[in-house]
Motif scaffolding. Structure first.
Motif, short mmCIF file in Angstrom:
data_model
loop_
_atom_site.label_atom_id
_atom_site.label_comp_id
_atom_site.label_asym_id
_atom_site.label_seq_id
_atom_site.Cartn_x
_atom_site.Cartn_y
_atom_site.Cartn_z
N GLN A 1 0.83 -1.20 0.00
CA GLN A 1 0.00 0.00 0.00
C GLN A 1 0.86 1.25 0.00
OE1 GLN A 1 -2.56 -0.43 3.46
NE2 GLN A 1 -4.33 -0.47 2.11
N ARG A 2 1.86 1.27 0.87
CA ARG A 2 2.70 2.47 1.02
C ARG A 2 3.52 2.78 -0.22
NH1 ARG A 2 4.41 0.13 6.19
NH2 ARG A 2 2.84 0.74 7.70
N ASP A 3 4.12 1.75 -0.82
CA ASP A 3 5.00 2.02 -1.97
C ASP A 3 4.27 1.99 -3.31
OD1 ASP A 3 4.70 -0.70 -2.60
OD2 ASP A 3 6.72 -1.24 -1.98
N GLY A 4 2.95 1.78 -3.29
CA GLY A 4 2.17 1.83 -4.53
C GLY A 4 2.20 0.55 -5.35
N THR A 5 2.67 -0.54 -4.78
CA THR A 5 2.76 -1.80 -5.52
C THR A 5 1.39 -2.28 -5.98
OG1 THR A 5 4.76 -2.49 -4.36
CG2 THR A 5 3.46 -4.23 -5.37
N TRP A 6 0.40 -2.26 -5.08
CA TRP A 6 -0.93 -2.78 -5.44
C TRP A 6 -1.57 -1.92 -6.52
CZ3 TRP A 6 -0.05 -7.19 -3.88
CH2 TRP A 6 0.37 -7.50 -2.59
N LYS A 7 -1.39 -0.61 -6.42
CA LYS A 7 -1.95 0.29 -7.43
C LYS A 7 -1.29 0.05 -8.79
CE LYS A 7 -2.74 5.11 -8.52
NZ LYS A 7 -2.50 6.50 -8.17
N ARG A 8 0.03 -0.11 -8.78
CA ARG A 8 0.77 -0.35 -10.03
C ARG A 8 0.35 -1.68 -10.66
NH1 ARG A 8 4.92 -3.20 -10.63
NH2 ARG A 8 5.55 -3.16 -8.46
N ILE A 9 0.19 -2.72 -9.83
CA ILE A 9 -0.24 -4.02 -10.34
C ILE A 9 -1.63 -3.90 -10.97
CG2 ILE A 9 -1.02 -6.32 -9.62
CD1 ILE A 9 1.35 -6.33 -7.65
N PHE A 10 -2.53 -3.18 -10.30
CA PHE A 10 -3.87 -2.98 -10.84
C PHE A 10 -3.82 -2.26 -12.18
CE2 PHE A 10 -7.49 -0.08 -11.32
CZ PHE A 10 -8.50 -1.01 -11.49
N GLU A 11 -3.06 -1.17 -12.24
CA GLU A 11 -3.00 -0.38 -13.47
C GLU A 11 -2.37 -1.16 -14.62
OE1 GLU A 11 -0.92 3.06 -12.06
OE2 GLU A 11 -2.76 4.03 -11.34
N GLN A 12 -1.30 -1.91 -14.34
CA GLN A 12 -0.66 -2.69 -15.39
C GLN A 12 -1.55 -3.84 -15.86
OE1 GLN A 12 3.22 -3.82 -13.94
NE2 GLN A 12 4.04 -1.76 -14.17
N SER A 13 -2.23 -4.49 -14.93
CA SER A 13 -3.15 -5.57 -15.30
C SER A 13 -4.31 -5.03 -16.14
CB SER A 13 -3.72 -6.25 -14.05
OG SER A 13 -2.70 -6.83 -13.30
#
Length: 113
Positions: free
Chosen positions: A70-82
């Motif tokens: 959550q803090r480093d934006g990993t989940w958001k990046r995974i969502f956007e790339q998927s």
């Protein structure tokens, strides 16, 4: 493998989107796949973190991975790339629906004495 766990195909697609660890050293006791399945189990069920089944590893390790993502934006990046990959394959329909119903109440319905 639990009923809601990632399939091998899903894991292969997700694994390429995860950040690569930077520290060499001893191998992990709990794999990323187990911890991510635990995170998915917890968010799907809404149960407290401490109720995470043992097959997913310690609850605090799963929680730590979740919060770091959550803090480093990993989940958001995974969502956007998927989402971008699915859109490139025309797997997403971008229909927009606008609801225009108006609900009106009588002026005396506002309450008060």
């Amino acid at each position: 493998m639990g009923r809601g766990d990632l399939t091998n195909g899903q894991w292969e697609r997700l694994e390429g989107l995860l950040p690569v660890g930077k520290k060499p050293g001893r191998p992990r006791t709990w794999t990323h796949r187990q911890l991510i399945d635990g995170i998915r189990w917890r968010t799907r069920t809404g149960a407290p973190w401490r109720d995470l089944p043992e097959r997913y590893g310690p609850w605090d390790r799963a929680y730590d991975l979740f919060r770091r993502g959550q803090r480093d934006g990993t989940w958001k990046r995974i969502f956007e790339q998927s989402q971008a990959k699915a859109d490139a394959k025309c797997l997403i329909t971008w229909d927009v629906s606008v609801e225009s119903t108006v609900a009106r109440a009588h002026q005396h319905a506002a309450g008060g004495p």
